[in-house]
Write a protein that holds these residues in place. Structure first.
Motif, PDB file in Angstrom:
ATOM      1  N   VAL A  94       0.940  -1.261   0.017  1.00 44.23           N
ATOM      2  CA  VAL A  94       0.040  -0.174  -0.042  1.00 44.23           C
ATOM      3  C   VAL A  94       0.747   1.313  -0.015  1.00 44.23           C
ATOM      4  CG1 VAL A  94      -1.739   1.568   1.172  1.00 44.23           C
ATOM      5  CG2 VAL A  94      -1.968  -1.151   0.966  1.00 44.23           C
ATOM      6  N   ARG A  95       0.642   2.112  -0.876  1.00 42.13           N
ATOM      7  CA  ARG A  95       1.426   3.428  -0.798  1.00 42.13           C
ATOM      8  C   ARG A  95       0.531   4.575  -1.274  1.00 42.13           C
ATOM      9  NH1 ARG A  95       3.684   1.858  -7.258  1.00 42.13           N
ATOM     10  NH2 ARG A  95       1.784   2.181  -8.267  1.00 42.13           N
ATOM     11  N   VAL A 102      -1.187  -3.880   9.110  1.00 41.84           N
ATOM     12  CA  VAL A 102       0.183  -3.789   9.432  1.00 41.84           C
ATOM     13  C   VAL A 102       0.823  -5.268   9.093  1.00 41.84           C
ATOM     14  CG1 VAL A 102       2.038  -3.343  11.169  1.00 41.84           C
ATOM     15  CG2 VAL A 102      -0.087  -1.943  10.972  1.00 41.84           C
ATOM     16  N   ALA A 103       1.680  -5.397   8.346  1.00 37.62           N
ATOM     17  CA  ALA A 103       2.438  -6.620   7.757  1.00 37.62           C
ATOM     18  C   ALA A 103       2.703  -7.394   9.168  1.00 37.62           C
ATOM     19  CB  ALA A 103       3.370  -6.374   6.940  1.00 37.62           C
ATOM     20  N   GLY A 104       2.576  -8.724   9.121  1.00 35.51           N
ATOM     21  CA  GLY A 104       3.144  -9.441  10.290  1.00 35.51           C
ATOM     22  C   GLY A 104       2.679  -9.071  11.504  1.00 35.51           C
ATOM     23  N   ASN A 139       5.470  -2.199   7.822  1.00 29.63           N
ATOM     24  CA  ASN A 139       4.823  -1.908   6.746  1.00 29.63           C
ATOM     25  C   ASN A 139       3.465  -2.244   6.613  1.00 29.63           C
ATOM     26  OD1 ASN A 139       5.282  -0.929   3.743  1.00 29.63           O
ATOM     27  ND2 ASN A 139       4.414  -2.951   3.052  1.00 29.63           N
ATOM     28  N   VAL A 140       2.815  -1.096   5.973  1.00 27.12           N
ATOM     29  CA  VAL A 140       1.253  -1.246   6.014  1.00 27.12           C
ATOM     30  C   VAL A 140       0.985  -2.007   4.212  1.00 27.12           C
ATOM     31  CG1 VAL A 140      -0.751   0.104   5.539  1.00 27.12           C
ATOM     32  CG2 VAL A 140       0.641   0.675   7.290  1.00 27.12           C
ATOM     33  N   GLN A 141      -0.065  -3.110   4.514  1.00 29.62           N
ATOM     34  CA  GLN A 141      -0.103  -3.704   3.089  1.00 29.62           C
ATOM     35  C   GLN A 141      -1.718  -4.022   3.154  1.00 29.62           C
ATOM     36  OE1 GLN A 141       2.237  -7.390   3.703  1.00 29.62           O
ATOM     37  NE2 GLN A 141       0.823  -8.217   5.082  1.00 29.62           N
ATOM     38  N   ASN A 157       5.897   5.165   0.243  1.00 27.55           N
ATOM     39  CA  ASN A 157       5.475   4.041   0.666  1.00 27.55           C
ATOM     40  C   ASN A 157       4.714   4.556   2.079  1.00 27.55           C
ATOM     41  OD1 ASN A 157       5.009   1.325   1.263  1.00 27.55           O
ATOM     42  ND2 ASN A 157       6.473   1.300   2.912  1.00 27.55           N
ATOM     43  N   VAL A 158       3.641   3.710   2.574  1.00 31.17           N
ATOM     44  CA  VAL A 158       2.872   3.864   3.616  1.00 31.17           C
ATOM     45  C   VAL A 158       3.334   2.876   4.836  1.00 31.17           C
ATOM     46  CG1 VAL A 158       0.599   4.006   4.533  1.00 31.17           C
ATOM     47  CG2 VAL A 158       0.774   4.901   2.503  1.00 31.17           C
TER      48      VAL A 158
END
Length: 505
Positions: free
Chosen positions: A393-394, A429-431, A439-441, A486-487
């Motif tokens: 996500v960006r 939030v990843a993981g 990271n945000v995905q 990036n976000v």
């Protein structure tokens, strides 16, 4: 069922004078304080809905047009606004061109708390005439052939002393079995008295007490086999220091007795906030009170009221929210008992869940939005319109693609799920990371709190996205302003790159 109401005590006049000259006629559409960026769609409305200064509001409908009446302002006496959809309001004119002259002893009285009713071919506008801090008050009547006036004053209906009672202000007229009654009171008890058939005088000897002291602004609502008495409690007219809120009781007959949710006879109330609140302020809106109730064409009940201040402006504004009912038939306003910043418009589903909370009352109403970074102005998107778990996500300039559209849905616990329209996957939030820079995905629904977000109102139509798992904020990394930046999540540092706007799609 009543078709209008309104009320209060304490100094409306001096507080309204603090608004300043000219503000009362600067109407122009919806207020945006405490709401997302301007929404022109017809599926949601934004609070405040009304013109500045419309305190103690009263509502009526005529031929598909709605009319609102408020306490006097520095510019006019009983201002009138109109709307064709019940939530976009525009100033019309003053109901009266001069203050009625019948007040018995005081100079420069205030004209407050209107109550509008259509009766016997005319529009009856009941108003309070008093001086701040004085018990020597009365309720008068003005009439007109049309709801937008002009109104002609007909003099007093009741004055303090007529029934050996003082502080006769805050009128609400109600029909009971075809017979008109006047309900009134402020800080020295709430009372009712029968009116004559023309509704221009009272019938002495029919009065009775409905509730105790230190409350005001009674409004009646009949539904669910009950008569509900809604009133205002606490301090009005003090801006951010106001403690105004709505409370209520109910009875199986109009003459009572009225009991609240705790089983307390309202006649036993003797202090502010002695009752059970059904609407009280929050960080966005201070001092909600002095309301009217109105049943829309679809049968929904609405509470029209004012707040003493918003997060951005220490000024009165007109507000509205739906009235729902809990499992015990007690009213629930705005889904959770706090003023909404935006909510589904009249005619739309309420957005509340079955328990009477959630949906429409949070900072953001359920819906589909463009989420834009306040620093860069660029939109939150899934990179390259990806549809797979883990796609990044960006931010990016508006492309018109559905990968930049996000569905926001209240979870019912104060958090939201945010899903991408293109992929159907959840913002997370990843993981399930809890560190700065994680990271945000997007990812499939895991029911983990890393996929839940709190949306905090930062004022000015901007919001913080706070991850429920980590407590950290979604931000554009390095406060970047370029396409593709990036976000990630990070601790709150007060930067505008950690703020977002929500624009309905």
């Amino acid at each position: 069922m009543t078709d209008s109401h309104d009320n209060r005590s304490l100094d409306r006049r001096s507080v309204l004078k603090s608004i300043g000259a000219g503000t009362a006629v600067a109407v122009g559409g919806l207020g945006t304080s405490g709401a997302a960026s301007a929404d022109e769609s017809d599926t949601h409305y934004h609070n405040p809905v009304g013109p500045i200064g419309f305190g103690d509001v009263s509502i009526i409908e005529d031929g598909g047009t709605y009319y609102a009446y408020g306490t006097e302002t520095p510019e006019d006496i009983i201002p009138i606004a109109e709307s064709t959809d019940m939530y976009n309001w525009e100033y019309v004119a003053p109901a009266l061109t001069e203050t009625p002259g019948w007040h018995p002893t005081e100079s420069d009285p205030g004209c407050w708390a209107p109550d509008i009713r259509y009766h016997d071919g005319q529009y009856h506008l009941y108003y309070s005439l008093s001086v701040w801090g004085s018990d020597d008050a009365g309720i008068g009547l003005a009439t007109s052939d049309t709801p937008d006036g002009p109104f002609t004053d007909q003099g007093p209906v009741i004055q303090s002393g007529d029934l050996d009672l003082t502080n006769c202000i805050d009128a609400d007229t109600v029909m009971v079995g075809g017979q008109p009654w006047l309900v009134w009171g402020s800080y020295e008890g709430l009372y009712a008295v029968q009116m004559n058939d023309p509704m221009d005088d009272i019938v002495p000897g029919t009065e009775f007490q409905m509730a105790g002291d230190s409350i005001e602004g009674p409004v009646m609502l009949q539904d669910n086999g009950y008569w509900y008495l809604i009133y205002s409690s606490g301090q009005c007219c003090e801006g951010y220091d106001s403690t105004y809120r709505l409370e209520c009781g109910r009875a199986t007959s109009f003459t009572g007795p009225y009991y609240n949710q705790n089983g307390t006879d309202l006649r036993d109330l003797s202090g502010s906030h002695d009752g059970v609140p059904i609407l009280e302020g929050n960080d966005q809106f201070t001092g909600p009170g002095h309301n009217d109730v109105f049943q829309g064409p679809d049968g929904d009940w609405w509470c029209f009221y004012h707040v003493e201040a918003t997060a951005d402006d220490e000024t009165r504004y007109m507000m509205q929210d739906r009235i729902e009912w809990d499992d015990n038939d007690w009213p629930v306003i705005a889904c959770d008992g706090e003023p909404s910043s935006q909510a589904p418009a009249p005619g739309e589903p309420s957005g509340c869940d079955d328990s009477g909370s959630g949906g429409g009352s949070g900072p953001i109403a359920d819906g589909t939005y463009h989420i834009a970074n306040a620093n860069s102005g660029k939109l939150l998107e899934v990179a390259s319109a990806g549809t797979a778990d883990g796609d990044n996500v960006r931010q990016y300039a508006d492309t018109g693609h559905a990968c930049q559209d996000w569905t926001v849905t209240a979870n019912g616990d104060g958090t939201y799920a945010i899903t991408n329209v293109n992929s159907g996957l959840w913002l997370e939030v990843a993981g399930a990371g809890t560190a700065e820079g994680d990271n945000v995905q997007q990812y499939s629904n895991s029911n983990h709190p890393c996929q839940a977000w709190t949306i905090e109102d930062a004022g000015g139509g901007q919001y913080r996205l706070v991850n429920a798992n980590s407590g950290l904020l979604a931000e554009v990394a390095g406060a970047g302003t370029a396409d593709g930046d990036n976000v990630q999540q990070w601790s709150d540092n007060g930067g505008s790159h950690q703020l977002w706007t929500f624009t309905p799609v």
